[in-house]
Design a protein around this motif. Structure first.
Motif, PDB file in Angstrom:
ATOM      1  N   GLY A 185       7.969   2.010  -0.674  1.00  0.00           N
ATOM      2  CA  GLY A 185       6.609   1.681  -0.286  1.00  0.00           C
ATOM      3  C   GLY A 185       6.403   0.180  -0.244  1.00  0.00           C
ATOM      4  O   GLY A 185       7.267  -0.573   0.223  1.00  0.00           O
ATOM      5  N   ASP A 186       5.273  -0.279  -0.762  1.00  0.00           N
ATOM      6  CA  ASP A 186       5.013  -1.721  -0.806  1.00  0.00           C
ATOM      7  C   ASP A 186       5.286  -2.322  -2.176  1.00  0.00           C
ATOM      8  O   ASP A 186       4.936  -3.473  -2.431  1.00  0.00           O
ATOM      9  CB  ASP A 186       3.554  -2.001  -0.411  1.00  0.00           C
ATOM     10  N   VAL A 187       5.911  -1.548  -3.055  1.00  0.00           N
ATOM     11  CA  VAL A 187       6.319  -2.118  -4.339  1.00  0.00           C
ATOM     12  C   VAL A 187       7.291  -3.260  -4.101  1.00  0.00           C
ATOM     13  O   VAL A 187       7.196  -4.326  -4.718  1.00  0.00           O
ATOM     14  CB  VAL A 187       6.959  -1.032  -5.236  1.00  0.00           C
ATOM     15  N   VAL A 188       8.217  -3.051  -3.180  1.00  0.00           N
ATOM     16  CA  VAL A 188       9.156  -4.117  -2.819  1.00  0.00           C
ATOM     17  C   VAL A 188       9.623  -3.894  -1.387  1.00  0.00           C
ATOM     18  O   VAL A 188       9.918  -2.778  -0.981  1.00  0.00           O
ATOM     19  CB  VAL A 188      10.356  -4.163  -3.791  1.00  0.00           C
ATOM     20  N   TYR A 189       9.621  -4.959  -0.624  1.00  0.00           N
ATOM     21  CA  TYR A 189      10.222  -4.998   0.704  1.00  0.00           C
ATOM     22  C   TYR A 189      10.771  -6.398   0.896  1.00  0.00           C
ATOM     23  O   TYR A 189      10.562  -7.279   0.050  1.00  0.00           O
ATOM     24  CB  TYR A 189       9.222  -4.618   1.801  1.00  0.00           C
ATOM     25  N   ASP A 190      11.506  -6.618   1.977  1.00  0.00           N
ATOM     26  CA  ASP A 190      12.185  -7.902   2.152  1.00  0.00           C
ATOM     27  C   ASP A 190      11.218  -8.930   2.727  1.00  0.00           C
ATOM     28  O   ASP A 190      11.302  -9.350   3.873  1.00  0.00           O
ATOM     29  CB  ASP A 190      13.402  -7.751   3.055  1.00  0.00           C
ATOM     30  N   GLY A 191      10.274  -9.319   1.885  1.00  0.00           N
ATOM     31  CA  GLY A 191       9.253 -10.295   2.234  1.00  0.00           C
ATOM     32  C   GLY A 191       8.471 -10.644   0.988  1.00  0.00           C
ATOM     33  O   GLY A 191       8.785 -10.192  -0.112  1.00  0.00           O
ATOM     34  N   SER A 192       7.444 -11.446   1.150  1.00  0.00           N
ATOM     35  CA  SER A 192       6.637 -11.880   0.013  1.00  0.00           C
ATOM     36  C   SER A 192       5.810 -10.722  -0.536  1.00  0.00           C
ATOM     37  O   SER A 192       5.100 -10.041   0.206  1.00  0.00           O
ATOM     38  CB  SER A 192       5.706 -13.019   0.452  1.00  0.00           C
ATOM     39  N   MET A 193       5.930 -10.483  -1.837  1.00  0.00           N
ATOM     40  CA  MET A 193       5.177  -9.397  -2.457  1.00  0.00           C
ATOM     41  C   MET A 193       3.704  -9.781  -2.579  1.00  0.00           C
ATOM     42  O   MET A 193       3.379 -10.897  -2.992  1.00  0.00           O
ATOM     43  CB  MET A 193       5.758  -9.071  -3.830  1.00  0.00           C
ATOM     44  N   ILE A 194       2.830  -8.861  -2.255  1.00  0.00           N
ATOM     45  CA  ILE A 194       1.392  -9.118  -2.249  1.00  0.00           C
ATOM     46  C   ILE A 194       0.779  -8.582  -3.535  1.00  0.00           C
ATOM     47  O   ILE A 194       0.810  -7.379  -3.795  1.00  0.00           O
ATOM     48  CB  ILE A 194       0.739  -8.477  -1.016  1.00  0.00           C
ATOM     49  N   ASP A 195       0.236  -9.491  -4.320  1.00  0.00           N
ATOM     50  CA  ASP A 195      -0.333  -9.106  -5.619  1.00  0.00           C
ATOM     51  C   ASP A 195      -1.751  -9.641  -5.812  1.00  0.00           C
ATOM     52  O   ASP A 195      -2.213  -9.788  -6.933  1.00  0.00           O
ATOM     53  CB  ASP A 195       0.566  -9.603  -6.763  1.00  0.00           C
ATOM     54  N   TRP A 196      -2.456  -9.884  -4.709  1.00  0.00           N
ATOM     55  CA  TRP A 196      -3.780 -10.496  -4.793  1.00  0.00           C
ATOM     56  C   TRP A 196      -4.868  -9.636  -4.145  1.00  0.00           C
ATOM     57  O   TRP A 196      -5.960 -10.108  -3.863  1.00  0.00           O
ATOM     58  CB  TRP A 196      -3.763 -11.881  -4.130  1.00  0.00           C
ATOM     59  N   LEU A 197      -4.572  -8.368  -3.943  1.00  0.00           N
ATOM     60  CA  LEU A 197      -5.542  -7.456  -3.354  1.00  0.00           C
ATOM     61  C   LEU A 197      -6.370  -6.774  -4.442  1.00  0.00           C
ATOM     62  O   LEU A 197      -6.033  -6.856  -5.628  1.00  0.00           O
ATOM     63  CB  LEU A 197      -4.802  -6.397  -2.527  1.00  0.00           C
ATOM     64  N   PRO A 198      -7.473  -6.111  -4.068  1.00  0.00           N
ATOM     65  CA  PRO A 198      -8.203  -5.337  -5.076  1.00  0.00           C
ATOM     66  C   PRO A 198      -7.267  -4.351  -5.766  1.00  0.00           C
ATOM     67  O   PRO A 198      -6.476  -3.667  -5.108  1.00  0.00           O
ATOM     68  CB  PRO A 198      -9.260  -4.598  -4.241  1.00  0.00           C
ATOM     69  N   TYR A 199      -7.346  -4.304  -7.079  1.00  0.00           N
ATOM     70  CA  TYR A 199      -6.536  -3.411  -7.913  1.00  0.00           C
ATOM     71  C   TYR A 199      -5.075  -3.829  -8.001  1.00  0.00           C
ATOM     72  O   TYR A 199      -4.255  -3.078  -8.534  1.00  0.00           O
ATOM     73  CB  TYR A 199      -6.673  -1.950  -7.458  1.00  0.00           C
ATOM     74  N   SER A 200      -4.722  -5.000  -7.460  1.00  0.00           N
ATOM     75  CA  SER A 200      -3.412  -5.579  -7.769  1.00  0.00           C
ATOM     76  C   SER A 200      -3.465  -6.169  -9.179  1.00  0.00           C
ATOM     77  O   SER A 200      -4.531  -6.561  -9.660  1.00  0.00           O
ATOM     78  CB  SER A 200      -3.054  -6.693  -6.779  1.00  0.00           C
ATOM     79  N   ARG A 201      -2.305  -6.243  -9.822  1.00  0.00           N
ATOM     80  CA  ARG A 201      -2.251  -6.798 -11.168  1.00  0.00           C
ATOM     81  C   ARG A 201      -0.866  -7.377 -11.415  1.00  0.00           C
ATOM     82  O   ARG A 201       0.132  -6.656 -11.355  1.00  0.00           O
ATOM     83  CB  ARG A 201      -2.581  -5.727 -12.200  1.00  0.00           C
ATOM     84  N   VAL A 202      -0.810  -8.674 -11.692  1.00  0.00           N
ATOM     85  CA  VAL A 202       0.470  -9.364 -11.834  1.00  0.00           C
ATOM     86  C   VAL A 202       1.279  -8.799 -12.995  1.00  0.00           C
ATOM     87  O   VAL A 202       2.496  -8.582 -12.880  1.00  0.00           O
ATOM     88  CB  VAL A 202       0.253 -10.878 -12.005  1.00  0.00           C
ATOM     89  N   SER A 203       0.648  -8.556 -14.141  1.00  0.00           N
ATOM     90  CA  SER A 203       1.389  -8.056 -15.303  1.00  0.00           C
ATOM     91  C   SER A 203       2.030  -6.698 -15.007  1.00  0.00           C
ATOM     92  O   SER A 203       3.158  -6.420 -15.432  1.00  0.00           O
ATOM     93  CB  SER A 203       0.472  -7.963 -16.517  1.00  0.00           C
ATOM     94  N   ASP A 204       1.316  -5.846 -14.266  1.00  0.00           N
ATOM     95  CA  ASP A 204       1.904  -4.563 -13.876  1.00  0.00           C
ATOM     96  C   ASP A 204       3.074  -4.762 -12.920  1.00  0.00           C
ATOM     97  O   ASP A 204       4.097  -4.063 -13.003  1.00  0.00           O
ATOM     98  CB  ASP A 204       0.849  -3.680 -13.198  1.00  0.00           C
ATOM     99  N   TYR A 205       2.924  -5.729 -12.022  1.00  0.00           N
ATOM    100  CA  TYR A 205       3.975  -5.988 -11.043  1.00  0.00           C
ATOM    101  C   TYR A 205       5.244  -6.471 -11.738  1.00  0.00           C
ATOM    102  O   TYR A 205       6.364  -6.083 -11.374  1.00  0.00           O
ATOM    103  CB  TYR A 205       3.505  -7.031 -10.024  1.00  0.00           C
TER     104      TYR A 205
END
Length: 277
Positions: A185-205
């Motif tokens: 899914g979008d957990v990881v792909y060959d590009g910049s990971m997006i962690d700044w959307l609603p309900y994103s969380r850096v510590s979880d990532y």
């Protein structure tokens, strides 16, 4: 435009097909994966839903018949509810999503679905008079709620659910342990990971990336079939995960918080102006 025109596919072997929406020309264009089993077929993510994906699978001859008559059961699994992955779920009878995002899918929640679609991204409109302002993720009642460790049984293959929050609160990967394939899914792909959307969380990532690295260390992943862009292998997976962790310091967390605030405001404004037809 027919479903046969809107979609295209590529067989990867082993009962796996890579499907894309031909005329959605955007970095947000999600990969759609069809995984065929001996007793059940699974579609992983469903695209925008501007044309019917089940119609395409049928018309393109991708749904093998079951023993007896008729096709095998078909389950659509959303790796998360962002619009580019969940808009097409409306066309399926059986839909599965992680329990953390079930309410958003049931509501057809454009805010949590982070709906950002523009006319310039759609090279050919699906029908005359269509515009991106009409688009929304329709409400869908999931028939199955997924949790960490659940197994989706296809008969001759099993997909294990791995809850990997960070990009969104209900993001999952599906792991085919026997074939060492990870549908990420979008957990990881060959590009910049997006962690700044609603309900994103850096510590979880960070925690999710640590789990990804452990999969590689244990030799459990050989190939990653991601939510966007191209397929890659275990070495690249390890680098992407470890690189995210190394960059997720205090400065990154501060900038991410600021970007999330801006994105939240923009989404609220955009969704308040959506017109439905």
């Amino acid at each position: 435009m027919s479903a046969l025109e809107w979609f295209a596919h590529k067989p990867l072997g082993g009962g796996i097909f890579w499907i894309q929406e031909r005329f959605y020309e955007s970095g947000n264009r999600a990969n759609i994966w069809l995984v065929r089993g001996s007793q059940r077929d699974v579609v992983i993510d469903a695209g925008l839903g501007l044309r019917s994906l089940p119609d395409y699978l049928r018309d393109a001859g991708l749904l093998a018949p079951a023993e007896g008559a008729g096709p095998r059961p078909l389950l659509a699994v959303a790796t998360h509810v962002h619009f580019d992955h969940s808009g097409g779920l409306q066309h399926f009878d059986e839909v599965a999503v992680h329990s953390a995002e079930a309410a958003a899918l049931l509501q057809g929640d454009n805010y949590e679905a982070v709906t950002w679609l523009s006319d310039r991204e759609v090279a050919r409109p699906p029908r005359p008079g269509w515009s991106a302002r009409q688009f929304r993720v329709p409400p869908v009642r999931p028939s199955r709620l997924l949790h960490e460790g659940d197994v989706i049984n296809l008969g001759d293959r099993q997909l294990t659910v791995m809850h990997m929050p960070g990009h969104s609160r209900g993001s999952i990967c599906l792991h085919d342990k026997d074939q060492k394939i990870l549908f990420s899914g979008d957990v990881v792909y060959d590009g910049s990971m997006i962690d700044w959307l609603p309900y994103s969380r850096v510590s979880d990532y960070i925690a999710s990336c640590q789990r990804l690295m452990e999969l590689v260390d244990r030799g459990l992943v050989a190939k990653v079939l991601p939510g966007h862009f191209n397929i890659f292998g275990a070495e690249r997976l390890y680098w992407l995960a470890s690189n995210y962790i190394s960059q997720a310091g205090i400065c990154h967390k501060i900038s991410t918080c600021a970007m999330r605030s801006i994105a939240s405001i923009a989404l609220h404004v955009a969704n308040s102006r959506i017109t439905y037809q």
